[in-house]
Design a protein around this motif. Structure first.
Motif, short mmCIF file in Angstrom:
data_model
loop_
_atom_site.label_atom_id
_atom_site.label_comp_id
_atom_site.label_asym_id
_atom_site.label_seq_id
_atom_site.Cartn_x
_atom_site.Cartn_y
_atom_site.Cartn_z
N GLY A 406 0.87 -1.22 -0.14
CA GLY A 406 0.06 0.09 -0.04
C GLY A 406 0.70 1.17 0.10
N ILE A 407 2.06 1.25 -0.41
CA ILE A 407 3.16 2.29 -0.68
C ILE A 407 3.15 2.75 -1.98
N ASP A 408 3.41 4.09 -2.29
CA ASP A 408 3.75 4.45 -3.49
C ASP A 408 5.07 3.76 -4.10
N PRO A 409 4.78 3.04 -5.40
CA PRO A 409 5.96 2.34 -5.75
C PRO A 409 7.26 3.28 -5.88
N VAL A 410 7.11 4.49 -6.12
CA VAL A 410 8.40 5.38 -6.15
C VAL A 410 9.13 5.50 -4.87
N LEU A 411 8.53 5.33 -3.63
CA LEU A 411 9.18 5.28 -2.43
C LEU A 411 9.87 3.90 -2.56
N ILE A 412 9.18 2.80 -2.93
CA ILE A 412 9.96 1.56 -2.77
C ILE A 412 11.07 1.53 -3.61
N ALA A 413 10.89 2.10 -4.71
CA ALA A 413 12.06 2.20 -5.78
C ALA A 413 13.52 2.94 -5.12
N LEU A 414 13.07 4.09 -4.56
CA LEU A 414 14.10 4.97 -3.90
C LEU A 414 14.52 4.35 -2.73
N ALA A 415 13.69 3.48 -1.89
CA ALA A 415 14.21 2.79 -0.77
C ALA A 415 15.39 1.75 -1.10
N ALA A 416 14.85 1.15 -2.17
CA ALA A 416 15.58 -0.04 -2.65
C ALA A 416 17.06 0.52 -3.26
N GLY A 417 16.90 1.66 -3.98
CA GLY A 417 18.25 2.32 -4.18
C GLY A 417 19.06 2.70 -2.90
N ILE A 461 17.33 7.04 3.39
CA ILE A 461 16.22 6.30 3.91
C ILE A 461 15.46 7.01 5.00
N LEU A 462 16.17 7.99 5.93
CA LEU A 462 15.64 8.58 6.86
C LEU A 462 14.84 9.95 6.12
N LEU A 463 15.44 10.35 4.89
CA LEU A 463 14.34 11.39 4.21
C LEU A 463 13.11 10.57 3.31
N ILE A 464 13.28 9.42 3.16
CA ILE A 464 12.24 8.65 2.44
C ILE A 464 11.09 8.43 3.15
N MET A 465 11.49 7.84 4.56
CA MET A 465 10.39 7.28 5.33
C MET A 465 9.18 8.39 5.71
N PRO A 466 9.55 9.51 5.88
CA PRO A 466 8.33 10.58 6.24
C PRO A 466 7.62 10.91 5.12
N LEU A 467 8.03 10.58 3.75
CA LEU A 467 7.07 10.73 2.72
C LEU A 467 6.01 9.50 2.46
N SER A 468 6.17 8.41 3.32
CA SER A 468 5.30 7.35 3.10
C SER A 468 4.18 7.76 3.94
N LEU A 469 4.10 8.84 4.75
CA LEU A 469 2.77 9.37 5.75
C LEU A 469 2.17 10.29 4.92
N VAL A 470 2.50 10.73 3.51
CA VAL A 470 1.80 11.77 2.79
C VAL A 470 1.45 11.31 1.53
N LEU A 471 2.07 10.18 0.99
CA LEU A 471 1.96 9.65 -0.38
C LEU A 471 0.97 8.27 -0.44
#
Length: 471
Positions: A406-417, A461-471
């Protein structure tokens, strides 16, 4: 088959890929196919279904990003031949001054220069980075080596058209314009913060010139045009197998005609702007047939490729442009194969039903899924030693899981990167390139490359995680 058996077989397949690459020195692309075949058979797909899934997965990802990778690499090869990259770094020195160069160079490498094959980019940039380091007030080698390491590695997996970013977007179904915009939003603060942290550490005594630096062998010859030997034993970011030795890269000759630098870079920048514009208009729900056509990633990068070819011919002649294109095809071949077999693994994992299984263990209400993505990619990178391979393999495993999270795929892509950046070490060809080209000892390179890029991985990853709360 039980859920537990499926998870065990998937883990065994990934472990087998790592062992084949590291212990038996089998090419990563071949290893990934073997792992996919094992997973399909052990999961009960049967021989025909397993082969069909592997082939279909390969074809699907090639249809998604094959031309994009080829166009990006070919454009980079022509820019290398024209000498545009050398001139760009020289311009940065003039504009920003010597002491701001770590930030200027790392951000430029991470964003504007990701169409350039990383090994080539380092060889081109290193002589100018060394000369800049010699003019800095303090810790010049440490600062400039860190800038090259962080900028180069982050750009591969976070910035379009970096080959890792293209592969991640394709495997996870992320629109390329969206990957470009979110990647830029992430990579700029990530690189800036990571470089700032490392410079702070160096200024506080975490660098010893006597123990962390060594004379660069053949300094006078290395700054001239020619072949640079690379003493590495690790893996190139192109995906060659670890243990195959270093690569030799030829630096570009001087341009025959002094074409203005903005004109040389204009086609590539135009292509990226078109892709970004298409993403912005899509979000704004503005539809125009011609803009939609031109902003399609394949068309935009084709425009950049043709434009760079035309400008390059005027600058250095058709023969050298044709030679650079031939070199680009050689470089892109193994990248395309590796990306394709990453798609095969993703398709096989999807066929086993792993996505539904893992979806029951994680929810989108917490940041845990993104940490899981980051951790999987980090562990794979520590084991395999390649940023690109670990990112692609992690994305292949996680692609079928993404809808359940249930998370935007772009966040998963960036987290994997981001995870794939953790702990660049002695199995990576980039590590040995930076040691040789920047005049560092192994101890010094562990600081500038291993620690520096790992800090960037954690920051990202610290910058990516908060984005999951708004996307």
């Amino acid at each position: 088959m039980s859920d537990q058996a499926t998870m065990i077989n998937t883990g065994a397949a990934v472990l087998a890929v790592v062992v084949l690459i590291i212990r038996f020195k089998i090419n990563p692309a071949v290893s990934l196919v073997i792992g996919s075949a094992y997973l399909g058979l052990s999961a009960g797909l049967g021989t025909e279904k397993t082969v069909e899934t592997i082939a279909t997965g390969f074809g699907d990802i090639m249809a998604e990003v094959g031309l994009l990778i080829a166009f990006g690499v070919l454009t980079g090869a022509m820019l290398q031949e024209t000498g545009a990259i050398e001139r760009l770094v020289q311009t940065l020195v003039r504009v920003f001054g010597v002491n701001r160069m770590p930030y200027a160079l790392s951000l430029t490498v991470a964003t504007a220069l990701q169409s350039i094959y990383l090994d080539v980019l380092l060889v081109i940039s290193a002589p100018l980075a060394r000369s800049t380091a010699a003019k800095m007030n303090r810790k010049g080698t440490a600062r400039m080596a860190t800038a090259l390491a962080i900028g180069g590695e982050c750009g591969i997996v976070l910035t379009v058209p970096g080959v890792g970013a293209l592969a991640l977007a394709g495997l996870l179904g992320v629109p390329l314009g969206k990957m470009l915009l979110f990647g830029l939003v992430l990579v700029i603060p990530t690189v800036t913060i990571a470089v700032a942290v490392m410079c702070f550490l160096f200024d506080r005594g975490w660098w010893n010139e006597e123990r962390d630096e060594q004379p660069y062998p053949g300094e006078e010859q290395s700054d001239s045009v020619g072949v640079q030997p690379v003493p590495g034993t690790g893996e190139s970011e192109s995906g060659s197998a670890p243990g195959t030795g270093g690569v030799a890269v030829v630096a570009p000759a001087q341009t025959a005609v002094r074409t203005p630098l903005p004109l040389l870079l204009a086609p590539l920048l135009t292509a990226l702007l078109l892709i970004a514009a298409g993403a912005v208009l899509e979000v704004a729900e503005i539809h125009h047939p011609m803009i939609a056509f031109l902003s399609t990633p394949v068309i935009a990068l084709l425009i950049g490729l043709v434009g760079t070819s035309v400008v390059g011919r005027r600058s250095i002649g058709i023969d050298r442009i044709q030679r650079s294109i031939a070199t680009g095809f050689q470089e892109s071949g193994q990248i395309l194969i590796l990306t394709g077999v990453g798609g095969s693994l993703a398709a096989t994992v999807a066929a086993t039903g792993l996505g539904d299984i893992l979806g029951d263990y994680f929810t989108a209400s917490t940041a845990a899924p993104l940490l899981m993505v980051w951790a999987i990619a980090a562990v794979l990178h520590i084991a395999v030693g390649s940023v690109t391979i670990s990112a692609i393999t992690a994305a292949g495993i996680l692609a079928p899981v993404a809808p359940a999270l249930g998370i935007d795929p772009v966040l998963i892509a960036l987290a994997a990167g981001a995870g794939s950046l953790f702990a660049v070490h002695v199995t990576s060809n980039t590590f040995w390139l930076l040691q040789s080209l920047m005049g560092q000892t192994t101890r010094g390179t562990l600081k500038t490359c291993s620690v520096g890029v790992s800090i960037a991985s954690v920051v990202a990853i610290l910058l990516i995680m908060p984005l999951s709360l708004v996307l």
